[in-house]
Design a protein around this motif. Sequence first.
Motif, PDB file in Angstrom:
ATOM      1  N   GLU A 155      19.733   4.658   9.062  1.00 21.59           N
ATOM      2  CA  GLU A 155      19.413   3.724  10.135  1.00 21.59           C
ATOM      3  C   GLU A 155      18.386   4.315  11.092  1.00 21.59           C
ATOM      4  N   PRO A 163      12.656  -5.932  14.519  1.00 18.65           N
ATOM      5  CA  PRO A 163      12.463  -5.962  13.067  1.00 18.65           C
ATOM      6  C   PRO A 163      11.346  -6.906  12.635  1.00 18.65           C
ATOM      7  N   GLU A 164      10.323  -7.112  13.469  1.00 17.62           N
ATOM      8  CA  GLU A 164       9.292  -8.111  13.192  1.00 17.62           C
ATOM      9  C   GLU A 164       8.016  -7.549  12.578  1.00 17.62           C
ATOM     10  N   SER A 196      16.648  -4.165   6.339  1.00 14.61           N
ATOM     11  CA  SER A 196      17.014  -5.219   7.281  1.00 14.61           C
ATOM     12  C   SER A 196      16.990  -4.649   8.689  1.00 14.61           C
ATOM     13  N   GLY A 197      17.177  -5.511   9.684  1.00 13.95           N
ATOM     14  CA  GLY A 197      17.176  -5.047  11.069  1.00 13.95           C
ATOM     15  C   GLY A 197      17.571  -6.150  12.006  1.00 13.95           C
ATOM     16  N   GLU A 198      17.714  -5.780  13.280  1.00 14.55           N
ATOM     17  CA  GLU A 198      18.040  -6.771  14.296  1.00 14.55           C
ATOM     18  C   GLU A 198      17.459  -6.342  15.634  1.00 14.55           C
ATOM     19  N   HIS A 199      17.294  -7.323  16.514  1.00 14.30           N
ATOM     20  CA  HIS A 199      16.754  -7.056  17.842  1.00 14.30           C
ATOM     21  C   HIS A 199      17.805  -6.382  18.722  1.00 14.30           C
ATOM     22  N   LEU A 200      17.323  -5.574  19.664  1.00 10.55           N
ATOM     23  CA  LEU A 200      18.155  -5.043  20.730  1.00 10.55           C
ATOM     24  C   LEU A 200      17.761  -5.727  22.023  1.00 10.55           C
ATOM     25  N   ASP A 201      18.742  -6.024  22.859  1.00  8.33           N
ATOM     26  CA  ASP A 201      18.480  -6.719  24.120  1.00  8.33           C
ATOM     27  C   ASP A 201      18.180  -5.681  25.200  1.00  8.33           C
ATOM     28  N   GLY A 209      14.112  -2.868  18.184  1.00  2.96           N
ATOM     29  CA  GLY A 209      15.276  -3.165  17.371  1.00  2.96           C
ATOM     30  C   GLY A 209      15.744  -2.013  16.510  1.00  2.96           C
ATOM     31  N   THR A 210      16.682  -2.334  15.656  1.00  2.00           N
ATOM     32  CA  THR A 210      17.224  -1.380  14.689  1.00  2.00           C
ATOM     33  C   THR A 210      16.709  -1.721  13.298  1.00  2.00           C
TER      34      THR A 210
END
Length: 380
Positions: A155, A163-164, A196-201, A209-210
Amino acid sequence: MTAFALSPEQQSFAEEVRRLGAEKLRPLAESGTEGAVNRPLLKEMGALGLLARLFPGVDGGSPSREAAATDLCILRESLASQSTEAETALALQGLGTYPVLQSGQDSQVAKWVPAVAAGDAVAAFALTEPNAGSDAAALELAAEPDSDGWRLTGEKMWISNAPEADFYSVFARTTPEAGSRGVSAFVVPADRAGLSGEHLDLVSPHPIGTLVFDGVRVERDELLGEQDRGFGVAMRTLDLFRPSVGAFAVGMAQAALDAAVAHAQTRVAFGGPLLKQQTVAHTLAEMATRTEASRLLVYAAAAAYDAGERNLAGRAAMAKLFATETAQYVVDSAVQIHGARALRRGHLLEHLYREVRAPRIYEGASEVQRTIIARSLASS
């Protein structure tokens, strides 16, 4: 450039970048969605030729392996004084692409660098992990041999543009328990299976993100540089970009200073403009002095880098440390001079107040910069 001033040509370039930032880029930045990659902004920066300035020769099909550090600083300071979103977009394109440009095979350079310069591809620099921030040599993302390539498992975290992004410069461990000597660098397309990944706020106008690597396959020609020499790939990029983080900070400080001076000249209190109040005047004088001192440190470090001088790490660390700490002081002081109006959502200083904090952490926190400076003293 001398030790004290930009050349007339460099000053003209800075003025042009500021004009483009104000007229062309700021409206696009303001119309974007906070926390998302602003692709129309990147496309316009590509059309204006600003992204190509990061990669000399890209228009002729044979990119240089490095831009001048001084040009990078001029770009970042000038853009930051007009639009921090545009500045950050440009900087992240450079940071994510430079490992490919400097250390990638010709096929990878040809695939990605012209697309980034045109504003058609989004890059990201994927170094930090949940347990490896400032101590980047402690990273754990595993690169295990697989036929004529590797599979990445692990990770990444706090990655700008994730992740964009369309591709990532990724640093992974190819030799366990070898510290910085067991790290390799890879270019990884975002559409690769298992990624894969996701945004962090976070308090940030751009995405952070991650990334999760579940046996992500990378090919031999996607290795950047030599196996187990990836830490050097990362440091080469960071050494070039570190003074320009200071330039970003100088641009923010200058914008805050300009706003504070304008306000102090027109705001009437206690029978006269605020500028006539000695405490305000002295604060403005301190803000201006620290901003100019930061600018001189930044451009001196950049000029030293371009000249190939010794002890570059220490000079770059001084520039980043002093400029980012100064920007925090100048923006905070400008808010104080303005009073409550500066904290209203949408005010320039409210925006700068949120933006100015992060540069004291990323690409080496202030405490890390002090350590680098101390080590440079011991080795000089």
